[in-house]
Structures are given as structure tokens and as C-alpha cells.
Design a protein around this motif. Structure first.
Motif, PDB file in Angstrom:
ATOM      1  N   THR A   1     -45.741  50.252   3.202  1.00  0.00           N
ATOM      2  CA  THR A   1     -44.485  49.784   3.438  1.00  0.00           C
ATOM      3  C   THR A   1     -43.541  49.477   2.364  1.00  0.00           C
ATOM      4  O   THR A   1     -42.242  49.367   2.266  1.00  0.00           O
ATOM      5  CB  THR A   1     -44.570  48.305   3.963  1.00  0.00           C
ATOM      6  OG1 THR A   1     -45.465  47.504   3.295  1.00  0.00           O
ATOM      7  CG2 THR A   1     -44.654  48.281   5.458  1.00  0.00           C
ATOM      8  N   GLY A   2     -44.245  50.047   0.986  1.00  0.00           N
ATOM      9  CA  GLY A   2     -43.449  50.177  -0.100  1.00  0.00           C
ATOM     10  C   GLY A   2     -42.830  51.595  -0.207  1.00  0.00           C
ATOM     11  O   GLY A   2     -41.933  51.820  -1.192  1.00  0.00           O
TER      12      GLY A   2
ATOM     13  N   GLN B   1     -48.002  44.955   4.750  1.00  0.00           N
ATOM     14  CA  GLN B   1     -48.575  43.873   4.479  1.00  0.00           C
ATOM     15  C   GLN B   1     -48.548  42.605   5.471  1.00  0.00           C
ATOM     16  O   GLN B   1     -47.590  42.660   6.244  1.00  0.00           O
ATOM     17  CB  GLN B   1     -47.485  43.451   3.022  1.00  0.00           C
ATOM     18  CG  GLN B   1     -46.181  42.907   3.504  1.00  0.00           C
ATOM     19  CD  GLN B   1     -45.099  43.895   3.537  1.00  0.00           C
ATOM     20  OE1 GLN B   1     -45.495  44.978   3.733  1.00  0.00           O
ATOM     21  NE2 GLN B   1     -43.870  43.507   3.441  1.00  0.00           N
TER      22      GLN B   1
ATOM     23  N   ALA C   1     -45.370  38.270   0.290  1.00  0.00           N
ATOM     24  CA  ALA C   1     -44.784  39.655   0.664  1.00  0.00           C
ATOM     25  C   ALA C   1     -44.458  40.529  -0.752  1.00  0.00           C
ATOM     26  O   ALA C   1     -45.008  41.690  -0.769  1.00  0.00           O
ATOM     27  CB  ALA C   1     -43.639  39.560   1.577  1.00  0.00           C
ATOM     28  N   VAL C   2     -43.867  40.081  -1.561  1.00  0.00           N
ATOM     29  CA  VAL C   2     -43.485  40.808  -2.656  1.00  0.00           C
ATOM     30  C   VAL C   2     -44.778  41.078  -3.408  1.00  0.00           C
ATOM     31  O   VAL C   2     -44.929  42.317  -4.085  1.00  0.00           O
ATOM     32  CB  VAL C   2     -42.599  39.647  -3.465  1.00  0.00           C
ATOM     33  CG1 VAL C   2     -42.258  40.186  -4.961  1.00  0.00           C
ATOM     34  CG2 VAL C   2     -41.164  39.554  -2.654  1.00  0.00           C
TER      35      VAL C   2
ATOM     36  N   LEU D   1     -46.435  43.929  -1.853  1.00  0.00           N
ATOM     37  CA  LEU D   1     -45.621  45.302  -2.096  1.00  0.00           C
ATOM     38  C   LEU D   1     -45.915  45.803  -3.435  1.00  0.00           C
ATOM     39  O   LEU D   1     -46.149  47.022  -3.598  1.00  0.00           O
ATOM     40  CB  LEU D   1     -44.341  44.849  -1.860  1.00  0.00           C
ATOM     41  CG  LEU D   1     -43.581  45.074  -0.367  1.00  0.00           C
ATOM     42  CD1 LEU D   1     -42.150  44.539  -0.194  1.00  0.00           C
ATOM     43  CD2 LEU D   1     -43.866  46.288   0.199  1.00  0.00           C
ATOM     44  N   GLU D   2     -45.730  44.907  -4.563  1.00  0.00           N
ATOM     45  CA  GLU D   2     -45.998  45.268  -6.004  1.00  0.00           C
ATOM     46  C   GLU D   2     -47.353  46.134  -5.983  1.00  0.00           C
ATOM     47  O   GLU D   2     -47.595  46.948  -6.725  1.00  0.00           O
ATOM     48  CB  GLU D   2     -46.066  43.999  -6.650  1.00  0.00           C
ATOM     49  CG  GLU D   2     -46.091  44.347  -8.295  1.00  0.00           C
ATOM     50  CD  GLU D   2     -44.783  44.720  -8.729  1.00  0.00           C
ATOM     51  OE1 GLU D   2     -44.011  44.400  -8.458  1.00  0.00           O
ATOM     52  OE2 GLU D   2     -45.072  45.754  -9.535  1.00  0.00           O
TER      53      GLU D   2
ATOM     54  N   LYS E   1     -47.540  49.138  -4.496  1.00  0.00           N
ATOM     55  CA  LYS E   1     -46.800  50.251  -5.515  1.00  0.00           C
ATOM     56  C   LYS E   1     -47.849  50.637  -6.541  1.00  0.00           C
ATOM     57  O   LYS E   1     -47.798  51.978  -7.095  1.00  0.00           O
ATOM     58  CB  LYS E   1     -45.606  49.485  -5.975  1.00  0.00           C
ATOM     59  CG  LYS E   1     -44.397  50.328  -6.290  1.00  0.00           C
ATOM     60  CD  LYS E   1     -42.880  49.805  -6.689  1.00  0.00           C
ATOM     61  CE  LYS E   1     -43.003  49.675  -8.025  1.00  0.00           C
ATOM     62  NZ  LYS E   1     -41.815  48.648  -8.274  1.00  0.00           N
TER      63      LYS E   1
END
Lengths: 286, 78
Positions: free
Chosen positions: A179-180, A206, A220-221, A224-225, A228
Motif C-alpha cells: 500500500t506504500g 497494513q 498505519a504510518v 507504511l514506513e 517502504k
């Protein structure tokens, strides 16, 4: 001065006032990627029949999309989609469901229809857990993770490579994104829609509520990190050894082949058989 | 015409989700104290002038709650 209007709200069912996802869920990003792909190809929702199973990701087409949707029994969306495609060959059939639905419970439907190479798009949102039912361990849950059903940690080996399974089964288009990577995901969905054959897209998504918060992976952040940092493109991954790739997510379009497609083969065979049959029962009447 | 719009009623909170704050490189958004009807606190747009219209926030938003107007150059090139 007119106010800005969201360009994809026209694809949303009018009775739906908000998405049914938890805050920060990756499924919403996948939903928008699908809508972007459809809009980018200048297609309409009427060109599609969506099929979904049971699970969080199954809420993407039903009730969110203003289209023809079948919300089917657990694990069986590909079987239903197979029937739809055989009956309505001119429609585009898209299956959107989760890893627990498509791979764990409906695993054999996925394998057999990838082998048949029937024209459909299957989008599998892989969040690594049974999110909707309360965070039980799924086959895609990493080893040693504490879940509702495994309070001391999961003791089973993780199902690492869903895309690999579908490639081995014989699908003609397989891609994996997280999703990133929503822009790349949209491009792959566009290709998958145009592909004559079984197109499978695995999206690592996520789940901040059932997976992130309970397992200490973060919100969530942070997830995502993490995607990545861990993701690596297929071109780069080819240069690395198996040990170096441990824990990494290989993203990209893994397979893009041209193979005989089932509906086309059936139509050709039917024509052949009908031609023979007509000649055989020709009674001379016009 | 404004460059950005947040659908406050669709947003699920800068604290709970916060993806828009993370993906925006120009720090256009900031968390706010105002609550929407569902009890979430949507972000507020603070420096709209800084917005480069990269559409990251719009693409990443899981609730389709942010709109970014199209780039002017894009319209000219078409």
C-alpha cells in the motif's frame, strides 16, 4: 466559486456514507487504486462485475462500489467469478478479497483457476491476519507473533510467497505491491484489466488495529514506513541471494506472459463442435 | 479555486490514521482539536501555498476524504 469535488465519489454507492474500514487501513488505498485504474482506462462501472468473499478487503467492492457486486461465501469468490465469466464473457470480472479468504480458505480455487488461465482480475489484499473476526492467526501471519488464537506466539511456518504459488499454478500476469506504492499498483491494475488471462495482484496492506497495535508493529504510518524500507524491486532482487532477501518484500510485476485463455478456447471449441453438429443434422430444410 | 479540500465527515482522524500528514512532504496539514460527527479529529490545512499538487495525500487517503485540484500545467499540456 465552485467547491472542489472528489473525482472518485461518483463511483461510490449513493447509500454508502463512509467506508467500513478502521482508521488507517490499507484497503481504502487499494479501493482508490482500483477506481483510478478504471477511470484511467475510460471504463465504466457497468463494464465490470465485482466479486468479493468474506473479510475486511471484501468490503472494498461491496458495498463501496456502485456496480454489480456478488458478496459470496467464505473462500469461494473465484469459483463464483469463474461462473460469471463463463456466462457473461463480455464483462470484466474482478475479484477483490483478502489473504484469509483467497489463499487460506479458498486456496484450491485460486490454484485451479490460475491453472485454467481464465480471464479475470484477482486482487488479494494481504494483511497477514484475520482482521475482521478479531485478529486470529492466519497462514500469512509471521512466525512467533502473538495473536488472539496464539497467545504464546504462532508456531506455524508463514505462507511467504502467495504470488509464487500463483505463478507456479500458471497465471499469465502476477504482480506484488504494497500500500506504500499506490501509483505503481494503479498501473498494474490497468495492465491486469487489459490482460487476456488470469491476472493476480497481491497487495501487502497494513492492518493497524488488529496487526499493528496488538503486535507492537505500530500504527498505519509506522507500518507504511516499514513497507517502504523492506520493499525491493524485482530487478534489484534478482541480483541478491536468498539470504539477503530474507525479510524483504519483493515488489513489481513478477510475471507477464501470453498464454491460451480459457474462455477463448471454449468458444473456439464450441464453434468447432457446432460446425460439425450442424453438418451432421442437416436435414435439407432452410 | 482552492487547491485542497478535506471532507471532514469522511476523515478518520489525524491521530488514528494520519497518513496524509506522513505522505505530505511540504507539511501542508496539521492535526487539529476540532472533532467531526464520528468523534475523529480531521487535520487542518495550514500552508496551502506550499502545496505542490503532487496528489500524494489524495492517493494515499484510505477514506477518499482529500481532494487536490489538478495541476495547471497538466491542463495546458493536454
Amino acid at each position: 466559486m465552485s467547491e472542489l469535488v472528489h473525482p472518485y465519489h461518483r463511483f461510490i454507492r449513493p447509500t454508502v456514507t463512509h467506508s467500513s474500514f478502521c482508521p488507517g487501513c490499507g484497503d481504502g488505498t487499494i479501493a482508490q487504486s482500483i477506481l483510478r485504474a478504471i477511470d484511467g482506462l475510460d471504463m465504466d462501472m457497468d463494464d465490470f462485475v465485482f466479486v468479493s468473499g468474506i473479510g475486511c478487503a471484501a468490503w472494498i467492492p461491496s458495498p463501496l462500489f456502485n456496480a454489480d457486486v456478488l458478496h459470496t461465501t467464505h473462500g469461494r469468490p473465484i469459483a463464483f467469478a469463474f461462473g460469471i465469466k463463463m456466462g457473461l464473457t463480455e464483462k470484466k470480472v474482478m475479484v477483490v478479497s483478502g489473504d484469509g479468504d483467497l489463499v487460506a480458505i479458498g486456496g484450491n480455487h485460486l490454484i485451479q483457476n490460475a491453472r485454467r488461465n481464465i480471464e479475470m482480475v484477482v486482487i488479494c489484499s494481504n494483511n497477514g491476519i484475520y482482521g475482521m473476526t478479531g485478529g486470529q492467526a492466519a497462514p500469512t501471519t509471521p512466525m512467533g507473533v502473538k495473536t488472539t488464537t496464539t497467545p504464546y506466539g504462532t508456531f506455524e511456518n508463514v505462507f511467504e510467497d502467495i504470488s509464487g504459488l500463483v505463478i507456479a499454478a500458471g497465471a499469465s500476469f502476477v504482480a506484488r505491491w504494497t500500500t506504500g506504492h499506490p501509483r505503481q499498483l494503479t498501473a498494474s491494475i490497468k495492465k491486469a484489466i487489459q490482460k487476456k488471462g488470469f491476472a493476480f495482484i497481491e497487495v501487502i496492506s497494513q492492518c493497524p488495529v488488529q496487526f499493528g497495535r496488538k503486535m507492537g508493529v505500530g500504527n498505519a504510518v509506522q507500518m507504511l514506513e516499514d513497507y517502504k524500507n523492506r520493499s525491493i524491486s524485482i530487478q534489484e532482487a534478482k541480483k541478491l541471494s536468498k539470504e539477503e532477501l530474507k525479510g524483504r518484500i519483493v515488489v513489481g510485476e513478477l510475471v507477464d506472459l501470453d498464454k491460451p485463455e480459457m474462455v477463448e478456447e471454449v468458444t473456439r471449441m464450441r464453434k468447432k463442435a457446432m460446425g460439425g453438429a450442424e453438418a451432421a443434422v442437416d436435414t435439407g430444410r432452410s | 479555486m482552492a487547491t485542497l479540500r478535506i471532507y471532514n465527515e469522511l476523515c478518520k482522524g489525524a491521530e488514528e490514521c494520519g497518513i496524509c500528514l506522513y505522505v505530505c512532504k511540504e507539511e501542508v496539514f496539521q492535526p487539529s482539536e476540532t472533532m467531526n460527527q464520528k468523534g475523529y479529529r480531521p487535520p487542518v490545512i495550514v500552508n496551502e501555498d506550499q502545496c505542490t499538487q503532487c496528489e500524494n495525500c489524495m492517493i494515499f487517503c484510505p477514506d477518499l476524504a482529500i481532494v487536490v485540484s489538478e495541476k495547471k500545467q497538466k491542463k495546458g499540456s493536454q
